[in-house]
Structures are given as structure tokens and as C-alpha cells.
Design a protein around this motif. Structure first.
Motif, PDB file in Angstrom:
ATOM      1  N   SER A 126     -27.894 -19.387  -8.183  1.00 25.48           N
ATOM      2  CA  SER A 126     -27.336 -19.002  -9.548  1.00 25.48           C
ATOM      3  C   SER A 126     -25.790 -19.282  -9.277  1.00 25.48           C
ATOM      4  CB  SER A 126     -27.635 -17.391  -9.622  1.00 25.48           C
ATOM      5  OG  SER A 126     -28.991 -17.202  -9.809  1.00 25.48           O
ATOM      6  N   SER A 127     -25.018 -18.960  -8.310  1.00 26.53           N
ATOM      7  CA  SER A 127     -23.690 -19.078  -8.142  1.00 26.53           C
ATOM      8  C   SER A 127     -23.304 -20.520  -8.390  1.00 26.53           C
ATOM      9  CB  SER A 127     -23.109 -18.518  -6.771  1.00 26.53           C
ATOM     10  OG  SER A 127     -21.791 -18.699  -6.544  1.00 26.53           O
ATOM     11  N   PHE A 138     -14.988 -27.963  -1.690  1.00 27.74           N
ATOM     12  CA  PHE A 138     -13.802 -27.522  -2.566  1.00 27.74           C
ATOM     13  C   PHE A 138     -14.183 -26.051  -3.254  1.00 27.74           C
ATOM     14  CE2 PHE A 138     -11.910 -32.054  -3.322  1.00 27.74           C
ATOM     15  CZ  PHE A 138     -11.511 -31.878  -1.809  1.00 27.74           C
ATOM     16  N   SER A 139     -15.624 -26.024  -3.329  1.00 29.29           N
ATOM     17  CA  SER A 139     -16.063 -24.783  -3.932  1.00 29.29           C
ATOM     18  C   SER A 139     -16.663 -23.722  -3.260  1.00 29.29           C
ATOM     19  CB  SER A 139     -17.066 -25.360  -5.019  1.00 29.29           C
ATOM     20  OG  SER A 139     -17.670 -24.100  -5.790  1.00 29.29           O
ATOM     21  N   GLU A 164     -20.162 -24.031  -0.984  1.00 31.28           N
ATOM     22  CA  GLU A 164     -20.441 -23.359   0.593  1.00 31.28           C
ATOM     23  C   GLU A 164     -21.248 -22.659   0.666  1.00 31.28           C
ATOM     24  OE1 GLU A 164     -15.588 -24.632   2.144  1.00 31.28           O
ATOM     25  OE2 GLU A 164     -16.177 -22.862   1.325  1.00 31.28           O
ATOM     26  N   TYR A 165     -21.560 -21.592  -0.141  1.00 22.91           N
ATOM     27  CA  TYR A 165     -22.551 -20.495   0.082  1.00 22.91           C
ATOM     28  C   TYR A 165     -23.743 -21.178   0.028  1.00 22.91           C
ATOM     29  CZ  TYR A 165     -24.827 -16.337  -1.185  1.00 22.91           C
ATOM     30  OH  TYR A 165     -25.782 -15.411  -1.345  1.00 22.91           O
ATOM     31  N   LEU A 166     -24.037 -22.120  -0.861  1.00 28.10           N
ATOM     32  CA  LEU A 166     -25.341 -22.670  -0.893  1.00 28.10           C
ATOM     33  C   LEU A 166     -25.643 -23.329   0.350  1.00 28.10           C
ATOM     34  CD1 LEU A 166     -26.984 -24.378  -3.828  1.00 28.10           C
ATOM     35  CD2 LEU A 166     -26.958 -25.515  -1.848  1.00 28.10           C
ATOM     36  N   MET A 219     -26.073 -31.573  -1.086  1.00 29.44           N
ATOM     37  CA  MET A 219     -24.973 -30.821  -1.381  1.00 29.44           C
ATOM     38  C   MET A 219     -23.765 -31.452  -0.303  1.00 29.44           C
ATOM     39  SD  MET A 219     -23.427 -28.703  -3.162  1.00 29.44           S
ATOM     40  CE  MET A 219     -24.414 -27.913  -4.104  1.00 29.44           C
ATOM     41  N   VAL A 220     -24.132 -31.461   0.995  1.00 31.34           N
ATOM     42  CA  VAL A 220     -23.029 -31.930   1.896  1.00 31.34           C
ATOM     43  C   VAL A 220     -22.514 -33.419   1.595  1.00 31.34           C
ATOM     44  CG1 VAL A 220     -23.797 -30.102   3.741  1.00 31.34           C
ATOM     45  CG2 VAL A 220     -24.690 -32.594   3.860  1.00 31.34           C
TER      46      VAL A 220
END
Length: 205
Positions: free
Chosen positions: A145-146, A84-85, A89-91, A60-61
């Protein structure tokens, strides 16, 4: 003569008792170390979960790409990055916390195993591990899920609008994000198994 006859047997008895006492202590200290299969499975699952969480985090990063897209005949530059999302960032935050939690548990387990002890020291410790595993499993499910909803939107666009499929020009970015989400759900599955094992341990102690 009387002292010479009586004293040696007394000394011999004392030495024998000391030897017996020493042998007893030695046997108890060198008792074999036994670790159940359930504990070995827990350690293996935690190692696998660390690997999947770190993989999800690293994918992800590093998700970033620049390209262009055509809308109404105009070329529009695109630059997409995970930061940007808020969902991405939460993940990243949840995956980092999970990896840290699991590494701490592995250090504790490894130290106790080296000393011939159970990986869970007490029932209170078992409840703490159970609560943490369950909390992080739910957090991973929420984060996955998000992020999935945002990733799906990038692939399909929005119906009845001019918003296109961003993943066509940003396929590398979308592929890394999708793979990261897949590893996030895999980590959630492994933690769910650990929660079940925690419950089984608590039911027996």
C-alpha cells in the motif's frame, strides 16, 4: 538324557520369542508415511509465496532509469532508483524478510516430511507459524500500500502544481515498480490463505 531332552525345547521357545519381538519392531519401524492433503497444499503455497516474494524483490532492486523531462521549456535530467524512496526500501525489506521466513519454514517442513512426520511438530509450533504468517501478511499489505501511493504519485503528478507525470520519461522504472507491487500483493494473498490453513490446523489439534 534328561538335559538333552528338555533343553532343546527351551532354547527353541526363546528363539521364537526373540524372532517375534524382532518382527514386531520391524513392522512398527516400516509403517507407511502418511502426509495429509492440507500439508501438501501448505508446502505448495509456501513455495509459490517464496517465488512471488523473490520476484517482487528482484524487480524492485533492479528498478532504475535515467532520462530528461521538460518543465517550463527547460530540460531537466532525471535519475530514478528504488532506493530514493523510503516506501520502496520498506517493500524490499519486507519482501526479503518474508522470503527468508518462508525458506526456513520450507526447510523445517521438508526435513520433517522426509522423516515421516507432520510439518507442524506441536500446538505451540502451530501457534508460532500462525503468528509469523499473519505478521508477514500484514507487513506485505502495508508495504504494498505504501509503495502504491508513491507509484500512483509518479504516474499522475500533483494537481494544481507544475509537478508532471514522471512515468512518461521513466516508463521502464515505473513499470518495474508497478509489477513488483503486484507481486507483493500476490504474496500477501498467498500468506493470507496460509493463515486460514494455520487456523484450521489449530482448530483440529
Amino acid at each position: 538324557m534328561i538335559n538333552g531332552v528338555k533343553n532343546p525345547p527351551d532354547v527353541g521357545i526363546q528363539i521364537t520369542e526373540m524372532k517375534l519381538g524382532t518382527e514386531t519392531v520391524t513392522v512398527s519401524q516400516s509403517a507407511p508415511r502418511v502426509n495429509g492433503k492440507a500439508e501438501v497444499i501448505q508446502v505448495v503455497l509456501r513455495v509459490l509465496c517464496v517465488m512471488t516474494s523473490v520476484t517482487a524483490l528482484s524487480l524492485m532492486v533492479t528498478a532504475e532509469q535515467t532520462s530528461t523531462i521538460t518543465v517550463f521549456g527547460f530540460n531537466i535530467p532525471l535519475h530514478s532508483k528504488w532506493s530514493f524512496s523510503h516506501s520502496f526500501e520498506y517493500l524490499v525489506g519486507v519482501s526479503s524478510a518474508v522470503a527468508l521466513h518462508l525458506l526456513i519454514q520450507l526447510l523445517i517442513s521438508g526435513s520433517r516430511i522426509l522423516h515421516g512426520l507432520s510439518i507442524i511438530s506441536s500446538r505451540n509450533h502451530g501457534w508460532l507459524v500462525f503468528a509469523a504468517d499473519q505478521l508477514f501478511a500484514l507487513a506485505l499489505m502495508s508495504a504494498g500500500s505504501s509503495a502504491s501511493s508513491v507509484s500512483s504519485l509518479n504516474h499522475t503528478g500533483i494537481r494544481h502544481t507544475a509537478l508532471p507525470n514522471f512515468c512518461k520519461p521513466l516508463h521502464r522504472f515505473c513499470d518495474r515498480v508497478a509489477t513488483s507491487i503486484a507481486f507483493t500483493f500476490l504474496s500477501c494473498f498467498l500468506l493470507a490463505i496460509l493463515v486460514v490453513l494455520d487456523v484450521l490446523w489449530l482448530s483440529k489439534h
